[in-house]
Scaffold this motif. Structure first.
Motif, PDB file in Angstrom:
ATOM      1  N   GLN A  85       0.927  -1.155   0.117  1.00 31.10           N
ATOM      2  CA  GLN A  85       0.039   0.033  -0.023  1.00 31.10           C
ATOM      3  C   GLN A  85       0.846   1.127  -0.040  1.00 31.10           C
ATOM      4  O   GLN A  85       0.421   2.283  -0.351  1.00 31.10           O
ATOM      5  CB  GLN A  85      -0.875   0.150   1.162  1.00 31.10           C
ATOM      6  N   LEU A  86       2.328   1.174   0.368  1.00 33.56           N
ATOM      7  CA  LEU A  86       3.188   2.163   0.228  1.00 33.56           C
ATOM      8  C   LEU A  86       3.965   2.238  -0.764  1.00 33.56           C
ATOM      9  O   LEU A  86       4.385   3.345  -1.273  1.00 33.56           O
ATOM     10  CB  LEU A  86       3.981   2.445   1.698  1.00 33.56           C
ATOM     11  N   PHE A  87       4.270   1.144  -1.326  1.00 30.46           N
ATOM     12  CA  PHE A  87       5.246   1.026  -2.293  1.00 30.46           C
ATOM     13  C   PHE A  87       4.619   0.139  -3.487  1.00 30.46           C
ATOM     14  O   PHE A  87       4.695  -1.123  -3.459  1.00 30.46           O
ATOM     15  CB  PHE A  87       6.511   0.421  -1.961  1.00 30.46           C
ATOM     16  N   GLY A  88       4.045   0.728  -4.716  1.00 26.24           N
ATOM     17  CA  GLY A  88       3.395   0.414  -5.626  1.00 26.24           C
ATOM     18  C   GLY A  88       4.230  -0.377  -6.801  1.00 26.24           C
ATOM     19  O   GLY A  88       5.610  -0.106  -6.766  1.00 26.24           O
ATOM     20  N   TRP A 313       7.395   1.918  -6.496  1.00 26.70           N
ATOM     21  CA  TRP A 313       7.427   3.398  -6.479  1.00 26.70           C
ATOM     22  C   TRP A 313       6.431   3.954  -5.498  1.00 26.70           C
ATOM     23  O   TRP A 313       5.422   3.054  -5.077  1.00 26.70           O
ATOM     24  CB  TRP A 313       6.353   3.911  -7.911  1.00 26.70           C
ATOM     25  N   ALA A 314       6.965   5.137  -4.685  1.00 23.50           N
ATOM     26  CA  ALA A 314       6.176   5.191  -3.621  1.00 23.50           C
ATOM     27  C   ALA A 314       4.779   5.562  -3.763  1.00 23.50           C
ATOM     28  O   ALA A 314       4.799   6.649  -4.773  1.00 23.50           O
ATOM     29  CB  ALA A 314       7.252   6.542  -2.801  1.00 23.50           C
ATOM     30  N   VAL A 315       3.927   5.394  -3.077  1.00 22.44           N
ATOM     31  CA  VAL A 315       2.577   5.671  -3.470  1.00 22.44           C
ATOM     32  C   VAL A 315       2.142   6.952  -2.682  1.00 22.44           C
ATOM     33  O   VAL A 315       1.262   7.677  -3.117  1.00 22.44           O
ATOM     34  CB  VAL A 315       1.520   4.505  -2.728  1.00 22.44           C
ATOM     35  N   GLN A 316       2.907   7.335  -1.619  1.00 18.56           N
ATOM     36  CA  GLN A 316       2.715   8.677  -1.054  1.00 18.56           C
ATOM     37  C   GLN A 316       3.933   9.016  -0.352  1.00 18.56           C
ATOM     38  O   GLN A 316       5.108   8.330  -0.278  1.00 18.56           O
ATOM     39  CB  GLN A 316       1.440   8.459   0.241  1.00 18.56           C
ATOM     40  N   ASP A 317       4.009  10.403  -0.051  1.00 16.56           N
ATOM     41  CA  ASP A 317       5.394  10.804   0.650  1.00 16.56           C
ATOM     42  C   ASP A 317       5.541  10.179   1.938  1.00 16.56           C
ATOM     43  O   ASP A 317       4.493   9.748   2.767  1.00 16.56           O
ATOM     44  CB  ASP A 317       5.160  12.106   1.090  1.00 16.56           C
ATOM     45  N   CYS A 318       6.717   9.528   2.037  1.00 19.08           N
ATOM     46  CA  CYS A 318       7.167   8.656   3.333  1.00 19.08           C
ATOM     47  C   CYS A 318       8.533   8.859   3.614  1.00 19.08           C
ATOM     48  O   CYS A 318       9.355   9.644   3.195  1.00 19.08           O
ATOM     49  CB  CYS A 318       6.660   7.392   3.083  1.00 19.08           C
ATOM     50  N   GLU A 319       9.027   8.203   4.751  1.00 24.41           N
ATOM     51  CA  GLU A 319      10.095   8.200   5.382  1.00 24.41           C
ATOM     52  C   GLU A 319      10.930   6.815   5.275  1.00 24.41           C
ATOM     53  O   GLU A 319      10.002   5.830   5.601  1.00 24.41           O
ATOM     54  CB  GLU A 319      10.393   8.791   6.786  1.00 24.41           C
ATOM     55  N   LEU A 320      11.993   6.586   4.883  1.00 26.72           N
ATOM     56  CA  LEU A 320      12.418   5.139   4.739  1.00 26.72           C
ATOM     57  C   LEU A 320      14.153   5.293   5.419  1.00 26.72           C
ATOM     58  O   LEU A 320      14.875   5.898   4.638  1.00 26.72           O
ATOM     59  CB  LEU A 320      12.500   4.707   3.389  1.00 26.72           C
ATOM     60  N   ARG A 326       9.464  10.829  -1.652  1.00 26.37           N
ATOM     61  CA  ARG A 326       8.378  11.647  -2.225  1.00 26.37           C
ATOM     62  C   ARG A 326       7.564  10.729  -3.150  1.00 26.37           C
ATOM     63  O   ARG A 326       8.227   9.656  -3.608  1.00 26.37           O
ATOM     64  CB  ARG A 326       8.926  12.859  -3.198  1.00 26.37           C
ATOM     65  N   ARG A 327       6.089  10.977  -3.081  1.00 32.85           N
ATOM     66  CA  ARG A 327       5.085  10.246  -3.752  1.00 32.85           C
ATOM     67  C   ARG A 327       5.875  10.140  -5.297  1.00 32.85           C
ATOM     68  O   ARG A 327       6.330  11.097  -5.984  1.00 32.85           O
ATOM     69  CB  ARG A 327       4.028  11.179  -3.923  1.00 32.85           C
ATOM     70  N   GLY A 328       5.678   9.125  -5.810  1.00 33.15           N
ATOM     71  CA  GLY A 328       6.277   8.739  -7.122  1.00 33.15           C
ATOM     72  C   GLY A 328       7.674   8.438  -7.289  1.00 33.15           C
ATOM     73  O   GLY A 328       8.103   8.235  -8.425  1.00 33.15           O
ATOM     74  N   ASP A 329       8.554   8.568  -6.360  1.00 35.69           N
ATOM     75  CA  ASP A 329       9.939   8.359  -6.359  1.00 35.69           C
ATOM     76  C   ASP A 329      10.176   6.857  -6.555  1.00 35.69           C
ATOM     77  O   ASP A 329       9.363   6.046  -6.345  1.00 35.69           O
ATOM     78  CB  ASP A 329      10.788   8.572  -4.818  1.00 35.69           C
ATOM     79  N   MET A 330      11.338   6.446  -7.316  1.00 32.50           N
ATOM     80  CA  MET A 330      11.426   5.063  -7.735  1.00 32.50           C
ATOM     81  C   MET A 330      12.497   4.516  -6.993  1.00 32.50           C
ATOM     82  O   MET A 330      13.531   5.147  -6.387  1.00 32.50           O
ATOM     83  CB  MET A 330      11.913   4.996  -9.251  1.00 32.50           C
TER      84      MET A 330
END
Ligand code: HEM
Length: 439
Positions: A85-88, A313-320, A326-330
């Motif tokens: 749900q966080l990384f599509g 790809w990130a579904v939403q902004d998050c921290e890892l 950022r949303r859409g980062d690969m």
């Protein structure tokens, strides 16, 4: 699959190259490592250590010039693959899709197609469910038997020569033939299909026409199986209650055949290499089959057939791991690097023993589906065992450090494995049709 080789790249053991100027909007990537096939090289251990030391478990990299995140920590990779749900995995999520150069080497991986490989959520479950159910219909004992016969036949063909290349003449051939049988393809389609699959995997100018030929063959296969269903994976998928459309089945069959062929071939090739060059295993090689399972497992830790995957790809902004994603980062999943994470491999690649916690099959909802790892294991184990049984005195004709990996970020594949052995008498077991005959 296509890969770049940067002639100016530093060897793996040297300092990774740096991009000089920051990218607009990608401040974290000002100090990015330039990631390309030749940076990985023959032994990426030192590179992984250095990246981990300098950047931590999530590394800002320029993948052939494009800013992405390279996930090399075991815990982080586990987290990413556990959170669909966080990384599509639909590449249309990428916030840089519109900036992609037309000749970007990894482009085929990030170009959406109506394949299960790019689907998410309920759509993914529907399609992967049909694949899993079809795969689960395979009788494991029969699979082992058919692998054995195919492997015996391959050895019959090389046994009189006393020398061969185990990659092109053995490791690459057996999975292709097994998989062709499993899916109900005609034997006569086999040579061209294997060749076309290899052309596609190698990228290059011929790839589009090879894809067209593969599409034609698979479409014909589907039409044949609709007209006359058999006890094969294609017929199972066509009859599945999930009602997969013909267009979907074409895509999913191609993806499943290519993925299984490539992974199994490279798993067999790397295991044979390990058994032929490592003292620990070469002793057992002469002694028989006892250490095959351990060698197969060791390869999944150290040289996983799919060492990296450009696939989240990130579904939403998050921290890892403290990084702002950022949303859409690969994200590129660094399977080989995560397997080598000192947190899970404290003895720096000592024998893996019975530890099966490697990430070679991916993990989570989008990992290699049940029961594919088990079936792949049967194919690989049988191929290695038959070789040991039939060519017990096989030995390498070059020094181990002369063996070369193909330059690729995505596939861990040997160029060749030249060996000699005492010529043997063919078994005469020959080609068999037991798969169909026993049904
Ligand atoms: C009979 C043999 C095999 C079959 C039929 C098979 C099939 C598949 C399929 C259908 C997928 C797509 C999963 C999805 O879209 O959700 C997949 C993914 C994958 N497979 Fe396999 N596979 C086989 C063997 C292997 C082997 C031997 C390896 C490695 C040792 C492997 C590693 C992977 C990996 C890494 C992925 C991607 C996981 C991800 O994206 O997170 N597979 N496989």
């Amino acid at each position: 699959m296509p890969d770049s080789t940067d002639p100016s790249a530093a060897p793996a053991s040297q300092h990774p190259e740096r991009r000089r100027e920051p990218l607009e909007g990608y401040d974290d990537h000002a100090d990015a490592v330039r990631l390309h096939a030749s940076l990985i090289g023959d032994d990426p251990t030192a590179l992984f250590q250095e990246m981990r030391r300098e950047h931590g478990p999530v590394v800002p990299v320029l993948l052939d010039g494009m800013p992405v995140w390279y996930v090399i920590g075991y815990r982080e990779l586990h987290h990413v693959t556990s959170q669909p749900q966080l990384f599509g995995r639909d590449p249309r999520r990428w916030n840089l899709q519109d900036h992609l150069p037309p000749d970007w080497p990894a482009r085929p991986y990030v170009t959406w197609q109506p394949s299960v490989m790019y689907s998410e959520g309920a759509e993914h479950q529907r399609r992967i469910g049909a694949i899993s159910d079809a795969l689960d219909s395979v009788d494991r004992t029969e699979l082992a038997l058919i692998c054995e016969q195919i492997a015996d036949r391959a050895i019959d063909e090389i046994s009189g020569d006393g020398q061969t290349d185990l990659i092109s003449q053995y490791a690459d051939r057996i999975p292709a033939q097994v998989i062709t049988r499993l899916f109900g393809l005609a034997e006569t389609d086999l040579p061209e299909l294997v060749e076309d699959v290899n052309i596609v995997l190698g990228g290059g100018e011929e790839a589009p026409s090879a894809i067209t030929r593969i599409l034609e063959k698979v479409s014909r296969l589907i039409a044949d199986k609709r007209a006359l269903p058999g006890h094969d994976l294609t017929s199972h998928m066509l009859a599945h209650h999930a009602r997969i459309t013909d267009e979907e089945i074409v895509q999913d069959l191609i993806m499943t055949m290519i993925s299984s062929h490539d992974n199994c071939s490279n798993w067999i090739g790397s295991t044979l290499r390990l058994m032929l060059m490592d003292d620990h295993f070469s002793m057992s090689l002469q002694g028989g089959r006892s250490s095959v399972g351990e060698a197969l497992n060791d390869v999944l830790w150290k040289d996983p057939p799919t060492p990296n995957m450009p696939s989240r790809w990130a579904v939403q902004d998050c921290e890892l791991a403290g990084r702002r994603i950022r949303r859409g980062d690969m994200l590129v999943l660094g399977v080989a690097a995560a397997n080598a994470d000192p947190q899970v491999q404290p003895a720096a690649h000592a024998g893996s023993g019975a530890n099966r916690a490697h990430l070679a099959f991916g993990h989570g909802e989008y990992g290699c589906p049940f029961p594919a790892p088990e079936l792949g294991g049967i194919i690989a184990k049988t191929a290695v065992e038959v070789l040991l049984d039939r060519l017990p005195d096989v030995y390498l004709t070059v020094k181990p450090d002369a063996l070369r990996w193909r330059p690729s970020l995505w596939v861990r594949s040997l160029e060749a494995l030249p060996v000699r052995f005492s010529p043997t008498v063919p078994t005469g077991r020959g080609p068999s049709n037991i798969w169909n005959a026993s049904r």
